[in-house]
Each structure stands twice: as structure tokens, then as C-alpha cells.
Design a protein around this motif. Sequence first.
Motif, PDB file in Angstrom:
ATOM      1  N   UNK A 224      16.613  20.142  58.742  1.00 31.34           N
ATOM      2  CA  UNK A 224      15.376  20.477  59.204  1.00 31.34           C
ATOM      3  C   UNK A 224      13.956  19.911  58.929  1.00 31.34           C
ATOM      4  N   UNK A 225      14.059  19.359  57.758  1.00 32.56           N
ATOM      5  CA  UNK A 225      12.785  18.560  56.957  1.00 32.56           C
ATOM      6  C   UNK A 225      12.842  17.433  57.585  1.00 32.56           C
ATOM      7  N   UNK A 226      14.075  16.621  57.703  1.00 32.68           N
ATOM      8  CA  UNK A 226      14.091  15.241  58.168  1.00 32.68           C
ATOM      9  C   UNK A 226      13.832  15.259  59.747  1.00 32.68           C
ATOM     10  N   UNK A 227      14.401  16.268  60.498  1.00 33.59           N
ATOM     11  CA  UNK A 227      14.070  16.463  61.831  1.00 33.59           C
ATOM     12  C   UNK A 227      12.347  16.520  62.039  1.00 33.59           C
ATOM     13  N   UNK A 228      11.753  17.348  61.472  1.00 31.23           N
ATOM     14  CA  UNK A 228      10.424  17.450  61.620  1.00 31.23           C
ATOM     15  C   UNK A 228       9.574  16.335  61.327  1.00 31.23           C
ATOM     16  N   UNK A 229      10.176  15.358  60.337  1.00 27.90           N
ATOM     17  CA  UNK A 229       9.550  14.114  59.886  1.00 27.90           C
ATOM     18  C   UNK A 229       9.924  13.046  60.921  1.00 27.90           C
ATOM     19  N   UNK A 230      11.175  13.279  61.625  1.00 24.43           N
ATOM     20  CA  UNK A 230      11.277  12.289  62.728  1.00 24.43           C
ATOM     21  C   UNK A 230      10.397  12.486  63.930  1.00 24.43           C
ATOM     22  N   UNK A 231       9.548  13.522  64.082  1.00 18.97           N
ATOM     23  CA  UNK A 231       8.977  13.811  64.918  1.00 18.97           C
ATOM     24  C   UNK A 231       7.466  13.122  64.640  1.00 18.97           C
ATOM     25  N   UNK A 232       7.182  12.621  63.721  1.00 14.25           N
ATOM     26  CA  UNK A 232       5.934  11.986  63.329  1.00 14.25           C
ATOM     27  C   UNK A 232       5.124  12.747  62.136  1.00 14.25           C
TER      28      UNK A 232
ATOM     29  N   UNK B  32      14.073  26.524  68.333  1.00 15.21           N
ATOM     30  CA  UNK B  32      13.380  25.691  67.256  1.00 15.21           C
ATOM     31  C   UNK B  32      13.558  24.124  67.252  1.00 15.21           C
ATOM     32  N   UNK B  33      14.979  23.802  67.580  1.00 14.52           N
ATOM     33  CA  UNK B  33      15.107  22.324  67.970  1.00 14.52           C
ATOM     34  C   UNK B  33      14.665  21.671  69.201  1.00 14.52           C
ATOM     35  N   UNK B  34      13.695  22.528  70.055  1.00 15.85           N
ATOM     36  CA  UNK B  34      13.175  21.908  71.228  1.00 15.85           C
ATOM     37  C   UNK B  34      11.720  21.883  70.930  1.00 15.85           C
ATOM     38  N   UNK B  35      11.050  22.386  69.940  1.00 17.88           N
ATOM     39  CA  UNK B  35       9.411  22.150  69.451  1.00 17.88           C
ATOM     40  C   UNK B  35       9.387  20.970  68.936  1.00 17.88           C
ATOM     41  N   UNK B  36       8.095  20.473  69.423  1.00 20.15           N
ATOM     42  CA  UNK B  36       7.711  18.906  69.127  1.00 20.15           C
ATOM     43  C   UNK B  36       6.081  19.438  68.317  1.00 20.15           C
ATOM     44  N   UNK B  37       5.489  20.404  68.556  1.00 18.42           N
ATOM     45  CA  UNK B  37       4.147  20.626  68.075  1.00 18.42           C
ATOM     46  C   UNK B  37       4.142  21.310  66.800  1.00 18.42           C
TER      47      UNK B  37
ATOM     48  N   UNK C 165       5.631  28.551  64.089  1.00 19.09           N
ATOM     49  CA  UNK C 165       5.840  30.005  64.568  1.00 19.09           C
ATOM     50  C   UNK C 165       7.402  30.236  64.846  1.00 19.09           C
ATOM     51  N   UNK C 166       8.028  29.254  65.777  1.00 18.51           N
ATOM     52  CA  UNK C 166       9.590  29.457  65.899  1.00 18.51           C
ATOM     53  C   UNK C 166      10.233  29.390  64.770  1.00 18.51           C
ATOM     54  N   UNK C 167       9.777  28.528  63.687  1.00 19.73           N
ATOM     55  CA  UNK C 167      10.305  28.360  62.403  1.00 19.73           C
ATOM     56  C   UNK C 167      10.431  29.675  61.767  1.00 19.73           C
ATOM     57  N   UNK C 168       9.217  30.104  61.661  1.00 26.35           N
ATOM     58  CA  UNK C 168       9.144  31.807  60.921  1.00 26.35           C
ATOM     59  C   UNK C 168      10.268  32.879  61.647  1.00 26.35           C
ATOM     60  N   UNK C 169      10.256  32.770  63.030  1.00 21.81           N
ATOM     61  CA  UNK C 169      11.232  33.560  63.822  1.00 21.81           C
ATOM     62  C   UNK C 169      12.661  33.404  63.383  1.00 21.81           C
TER      63      UNK C 169
END
Length: 387
Positions: A220-228, A280-285, A291-295
Amino acid sequence: MLCALCFLFTFITRFTWPPLISVVVPALGMTMGQAGAFMSAFYLGYLITQIPAGVLADRYGARVILSLSLLIEGTATMTLSLIDSYELGFNLRILAGFGAGAVFASCSRALVEWFPPKEQGLAFGLLMAAPSGGILITNVLVPHLNQSLGWHGAFLAVGSLTFTAGVLILLLMKSNCTYNEKIGDVSEGLRLIFGNRDLMLTAATGFFLMWLQLGTATWANAYIKSLGFSISQAGQVMAWYGLGGVVAPLVSGIMSDRLDCRKPLVLAALVAVIPTTILFGQQTSFSMLCIVGLAAGFMSYIVNPQLTIMISQFAGMKWAATANGVSNFLFQLASLLSPWFIGLVIDSTGIFDYVWWILAMGPVVSILFILGVREKSVIQLGMGCKY
């Protein structure tokens, strides 16, 4: 609390790696597949000690085994600060996992000793808050350690804390049982465990749930970083994920103590985590990721204490640690395979789009297994300790 602390540190050491992937991979010239293999390496060592540690804990108690585990794990993690190649780091991660492998079964044994069945939900809920607590702490702490000390210093600091925790366990932990080296032939316990249909189905449920949990925690960390986003922002998102995972076992434990059965709670959580993972995997903001990560964290970790309690009750006091060692061995096969497999998917596709669907298939299969469990078929053996 000492059991929870001990288990927590095993997750702090293993989850120190994901926030550092984006830094260490280019520094050592690694591929994403190798980065995933670093997490899998931990679980290779982790698997080796699961069953032997459970047998030893049932014979001799938890204190010395838990302390030695943390001392080995802490030393290996400190030494990771000195690596200059993928191969050396891989071997040290195996050693760290080898040390951590004795912890779960020993802690499960200790809680079964200290708490009667009607109070085990909250006790195991606190213990099983450790996996997501490790995610929360590492994603808050490790980016700051990396910023101030570099990735070498981050490994050194986390390893030192884990080593210190091992010393505290040795000095402070007590037992509630008198152990007898002649409790029975190990083969007797293993035959009982592997011959218990419901225990094995529960273990299979945990395997496919762990496929989701460790795949998410690793990538998940690498995914989030790939979003910028920055490493720090990715850590903040996963801290929210970890917070949800800390709260979930506590809520789950309190709820289950008030119910006559745990299976419906497990089923409901497995059904809920499937769409949450995909969402969660569809979020980009950044805000929606939090929010979705918490859920997602909350839904992912509701089940953990319930599976552990069910397995302990199926086995009975006499073989509680051995049963949890066997079941966690099966659980962690998914931890060995999932990070590596997801890394290969990312290497081959160059994107994260398929990752969340692959991970969500884990709880789908878990549902099929838990449906076959007859929760009332509990074997009460060796319940000789006073609560």
C-alpha cells in the motif's frame, strides 16, 4: 500487556520495511519483486519456528521463549543497518523472522492460561491489535527516523527497541501454570490438531485472510507513493489504516465475549472487507485514501482474535500453543507468498490496478472455508490451570 508488547514488536520489525521500500530499492538497485521478497523472507524464517515453538511453549511456558525470540529479532534488525546488497538483507530478514516465529503461539498459550473462555475475547482482541498497531507505529515512526537518521538508522533504532523489549520480557513476565515436560507425546497433539476438521477449516480461513492483510501492508505504501504522494504522506495514510486495525480487534473481542458464538461475526467481517479493499485501490485523493484506509483497516482486522480463540478452544488448554503454532504456520504461508506474488504482478504490468482485486479474492475464499466450521465442536483437554 507484556504479551501484547511482545507481539507488537514482531510487527514493528517486519513492517519497518514497507515505508522504506521507495528509499532502499534504488539505493541497492533492487527490483519490486525483490522488494516483495524481502517481506516474504521474513515469513520464511517465521514459518520455520511456528510449530516447534508451540510445542516448547506447551512444555516449558512462554517467558524464556518470548524473550529469546525478541533478542534474535532485534539483533537481526539492527544488523540490517549495515547491508550493502540484496542477498545479505534477504538472509537477515529470514533470521529476524526466525526469531519472531515463536511469539504468536507462546502469547496465545499465556492468554489461555490467564483468562477464562468468557473473557478471552477482549484479551485476544488486545493481543491481535498488535499487527495493525505495528503498521500504525511504523508508518508514523519510520518516515521520521528515515528523515533524521536515514534508512540505516531506522533499522538500527527499531532493532534496538526490539532487543530491549526482549530483556524486559525475561525480567518481568510470569506464568499462571506449572509446566510438566511429560505432558504427552508431541505426535499425539499433532494428530489431534490435524485430525480436527473444524480447526483445519479455521486455519484455512486465516490463510486466505492473511493473503489480503500482508499484501496490503507490504504494497500500500508503494501504491500511494506511485500516485505522487511523499513517503511521509503514504505513512500517514497507512497510519489511518493501522488505527482502524488497532480498534477493530478490541471492538471484536468485546462483542464476541457477549455472544455465544463467533462464527457470524467472522462471516460478516469477511463479507464487508471485500468491497472495502477494492474501493481503497480506486482512491487517488489524499483525504479519501485516509478515510477509506481507516475503514479498510477496521474491516481487515475484525476477524483475527476470533480465529485465534476458536483454534485455542478447538485444541483445549493442553495443546493451545501447539495448535496456534500449527495454524499460524498455515496462516503465514500466505504471508510468504502474497508480497512476492504481488511484486511480480507489479513488475509485469507496471501498474497497481489488478493488485486490489487479487488481494480481495483472499476473503472470498475465506468465506467458503468458515461456512463449513462447526463452532460448537470444541475439544476441552487439559484445562488444569486456575483462572
